[in-house]
Design a protein around this motif. Structure first.
Motif, PDB file in Angstrom:
ATOM      1  N   LYS A 122      30.945-100.937 -87.176  1.00 32.16           N
ATOM      2  CA  LYS A 122      29.848-100.684 -86.074  1.00 32.16           C
ATOM      3  C   LYS A 122      30.455 -99.573 -85.272  1.00 32.16           C
ATOM      4  O   LYS A 122      29.996 -98.283 -84.809  1.00 32.16           O
ATOM      5  N   THR A 123      31.920 -99.533 -85.274  1.00 33.63           N
ATOM      6  CA  THR A 123      32.596 -98.407 -84.582  1.00 33.63           C
ATOM      7  C   THR A 123      32.495 -97.380 -85.410  1.00 33.63           C
ATOM      8  O   THR A 123      32.390 -96.304 -84.978  1.00 33.63           O
ATOM      9  N   ALA A 124      32.767 -97.562 -86.790  1.00 35.45           N
ATOM     10  CA  ALA A 124      32.511 -96.199 -87.574  1.00 35.45           C
ATOM     11  C   ALA A 124      31.243 -95.514 -87.531  1.00 35.45           C
ATOM     12  O   ALA A 124      31.097 -94.407 -87.614  1.00 35.45           O
ATOM     13  N   ARG A 125      30.206 -96.406 -87.682  1.00 35.49           N
ATOM     14  CA  ARG A 125      28.892 -95.773 -87.455  1.00 35.49           C
ATOM     15  C   ARG A 125      28.735 -94.878 -86.128  1.00 35.49           C
ATOM     16  O   ARG A 125      27.833 -93.895 -85.845  1.00 35.49           O
ATOM     17  N   ARG A 126      29.215 -95.533 -84.938  1.00 34.73           N
ATOM     18  CA  ARG A 126      29.149 -95.010 -83.669  1.00 34.73           C
ATOM     19  C   ARG A 126      29.911 -93.576 -83.614  1.00 34.73           C
ATOM     20  O   ARG A 126      29.333 -92.736 -83.010  1.00 34.73           O
ATOM     21  N   TYR A 127      30.914 -93.432 -84.271  1.00 32.86           N
ATOM     22  CA  TYR A 127      31.943 -92.299 -83.831  1.00 32.86           C
ATOM     23  C   TYR A 127      31.901 -91.130 -85.226  1.00 32.86           C
ATOM     24  O   TYR A 127      32.529 -90.206 -85.269  1.00 32.86           O
ATOM     25  N   ARG A 128      31.360 -91.780 -86.388  1.00 37.40           N
ATOM     26  CA  ARG A 128      31.324 -90.973 -87.479  1.00 37.40           C
ATOM     27  C   ARG A 128      30.474 -89.655 -87.302  1.00 37.40           C
ATOM     28  O   ARG A 128      29.374 -89.522 -86.982  1.00 37.40           O
ATOM     29  N   ASP A 129      30.991 -88.545 -88.015  1.00 40.65           N
ATOM     30  CA  ASP A 129      30.096 -87.076 -87.761  1.00 40.65           C
ATOM     31  C   ASP A 129      30.703 -86.376 -88.966  1.00 40.65           C
ATOM     32  O   ASP A 129      31.696 -86.726 -89.690  1.00 40.65           O
ATOM     33  N   LYS A 130      29.925 -85.493 -89.127  1.00 40.58           N
ATOM     34  CA  LYS A 130      30.280 -84.490 -90.356  1.00 40.58           C
ATOM     35  C   LYS A 130      30.407 -82.918 -89.620  1.00 40.58           C
ATOM     36  O   LYS A 130      29.222 -82.602 -88.880  1.00 40.58           O
ATOM     37  N   ILE A 131      31.491 -82.247 -89.930  1.00 39.61           N
ATOM     38  CA  ILE A 131      31.509 -80.995 -89.538  1.00 39.61           C
ATOM     39  C   ILE A 131      31.490 -79.939 -90.663  1.00 39.61           C
ATOM     40  O   ILE A 131      32.178 -80.115 -91.937  1.00 39.61           O
ATOM     41  N   PRO A 132      30.883 -78.827 -90.543  1.00 38.79           N
ATOM     42  CA  PRO A 132      31.305 -77.564 -91.560  1.00 38.79           C
ATOM     43  C   PRO A 132      32.605 -77.157 -91.641  1.00 38.79           C
ATOM     44  O   PRO A 132      33.387 -77.065 -90.752  1.00 38.79           O
ATOM     45  N   THR A 133      33.201 -76.940 -93.185  1.00 41.17           N
ATOM     46  CA  THR A 133      34.437 -76.379 -93.416  1.00 41.17           C
ATOM     47  C   THR A 133      34.182 -75.246 -94.251  1.00 41.17           C
ATOM     48  O   THR A 133      33.153 -75.062 -94.962  1.00 41.17           O
ATOM     49  N   PRO A 134      35.250 -74.358 -94.683  1.00 45.89           N
ATOM     50  CA  PRO A 134      35.054 -73.364 -95.550  1.00 45.89           C
ATOM     51  C   PRO A 134      35.060 -74.045 -97.022  1.00 45.89           C
ATOM     52  O   PRO A 134      34.392 -73.339 -98.104  1.00 45.89           O
ATOM     53  N   HIS A 135      35.341 -75.319 -97.206  1.00 44.65           N
ATOM     54  CA  HIS A 135      35.214 -75.952 -98.488  1.00 44.65           C
ATOM     55  C   HIS A 135      33.870 -76.922 -98.195  1.00 44.65           C
ATOM     56  O   HIS A 135      34.152 -78.034 -99.118  1.00 44.65           O
ATOM     57  N   GLY A 136      33.103 -76.965 -97.776  1.00 38.80           N
ATOM     58  CA  GLY A 136      32.026 -77.792 -97.457  1.00 38.80           C
ATOM     59  C   GLY A 136      32.129 -78.672 -96.580  1.00 38.80           C
ATOM     60  O   GLY A 136      33.208 -78.702 -95.631  1.00 38.80           O
ATOM     61  N   PRO A 137      31.162 -79.501 -95.971  1.00 40.01           N
ATOM     62  CA  PRO A 137      31.066 -80.563 -94.907  1.00 40.01           C
ATOM     63  C   PRO A 137      32.274 -81.614 -95.179  1.00 40.01           C
ATOM     64  O   PRO A 137      32.459 -81.940 -96.440  1.00 40.01           O
ATOM     65  N   ARG A 138      32.792 -81.884 -94.124  1.00 42.66           N
ATOM     66  CA  ARG A 138      33.557 -82.962 -94.167  1.00 42.66           C
ATOM     67  C   ARG A 138      33.380 -84.027 -93.062  1.00 42.66           C
ATOM     68  O   ARG A 138      32.847 -83.729 -92.072  1.00 42.66           O
ATOM     69  N   THR A 139      33.742 -85.241 -93.405  1.00 38.38           N
ATOM     70  CA  THR A 139      33.453 -86.386 -92.540  1.00 38.38           C
ATOM     71  C   THR A 139      34.619 -86.403 -91.683  1.00 38.38           C
ATOM     72  O   THR A 139      35.692 -86.539 -92.051  1.00 38.38           O
ATOM     73  N   CYS A 140      34.352 -86.869 -90.185  1.00 39.67           N
ATOM     74  CA  CYS A 140      35.489 -86.987 -89.256  1.00 39.67           C
ATOM     75  C   CYS A 140      34.873 -88.096 -88.422  1.00 39.67           C
ATOM     76  O   CYS A 140      33.770 -88.578 -88.188  1.00 39.67           O
TER      77      CYS A 140
END
Length: 225
Positions: A122-140
């Motif tokens: 549940k904590t992972a679903r709450r705080y997980r996000d995706k951001i753009p990078t020069p090598h494609g989107p990355r999860t953080c």
């Protein structure tokens, strides 16, 4: 350290330095790999960096951080991970730090889950996000604090860094700053002087007091004669 770079690795500034050799790897009919110097991430670095987040070989929560707010917890993990990754971006096998990322991220999620008395999933679903990078989107793992008045929100982030070699990376090895003792979240909220439910500011009590008539008469000296 003096060593044969083809059979062993020399260590310098935290890197392992080797010389590549491969007669079977040809580029345009030539052996393009032989004699090329290669930088590697030492296994000992990954092991030492992962140790504070492991208990009995498994990622574990850090109880000393549970009294802080979510932004501070994620920011602390993110700064420690980012410092190691950015230092080893010149290594050809920087992808090996994926092991460290998994260990620290699992420890981070367990710390947040224990703080909020929730589960890791549940904590992972709450705080997980995706951001753009020069090598494609990355999860953080990310949390934002809205400051209002048109100002940019405060963002704390863990991960989201592509583990790709950067030939032109600039290493900035800053000495660690002096330790800062921070108050616990509860103490910080109490010192804010604001009621959280209604938003009113606490007013200091008046130090002046009025004497009652009985006390005034009691303190008056008795008449003589």
């Amino acid at each position: 350290m003096i060593t044969h770079a083809r059979t062993g690795a020399a260590k310098f500034l935290g890197y392992e330095i080797t010389v590549q050799h491969g007669d079977q790897r040809l580029t345009r009919g030539r052996r393009a790999v032989n004699g090329i110097v290669r930088l590697r991430v030492p296994k000992s670095v990954i092991k030492a960096a992962s140790a504070p987040y492991l208990q009995h070989g498994n990622p574990e929560r850090r109880t000393e951080l549970m009294n802080f707010d979510d932004h501070t917890i994620i920011s602390t993990y993110g700064a420690q991970y980012r410092g190691i990754v950015q230092y080893y971006l010149l290594a050809g096998d920087v992808h090996r730090l994926n092991r460290l990322r998994w260990v620290m991220q699992t420890s981070l999620l367990k710390t947040l889950a224990a703080k909020h008395r929730s589960t890791v999933s549940k904590t992972a679903r709450r705080y997980r996000d995706k951001i753009p990078t020069p090598h494609g989107p990355r999860t953080c793992i990310q949390v934002s604090i809205d400051r209002g008045n048109g100002r940019k929100p405060l963002v704390a982030r863990f991960g989201g860094i592509p583990l790709k070699r950067q030939r032109m990376a600039v290493l900035i090895d800053r000495p660690p700053g002096p330790g800062q003792i921070r108050r616990k979240e509860l103490i910080t909220r109490l010192l804010a002087g604001r009621r959280e439910l209604c938003g009113n500011v606490n007013q200091p009590r008046s130090t002046t007091s009025t004497s009652s008539p009985t006390s005034a008469s009691r303190d008056r000296p008795a008449p003589t004669g």
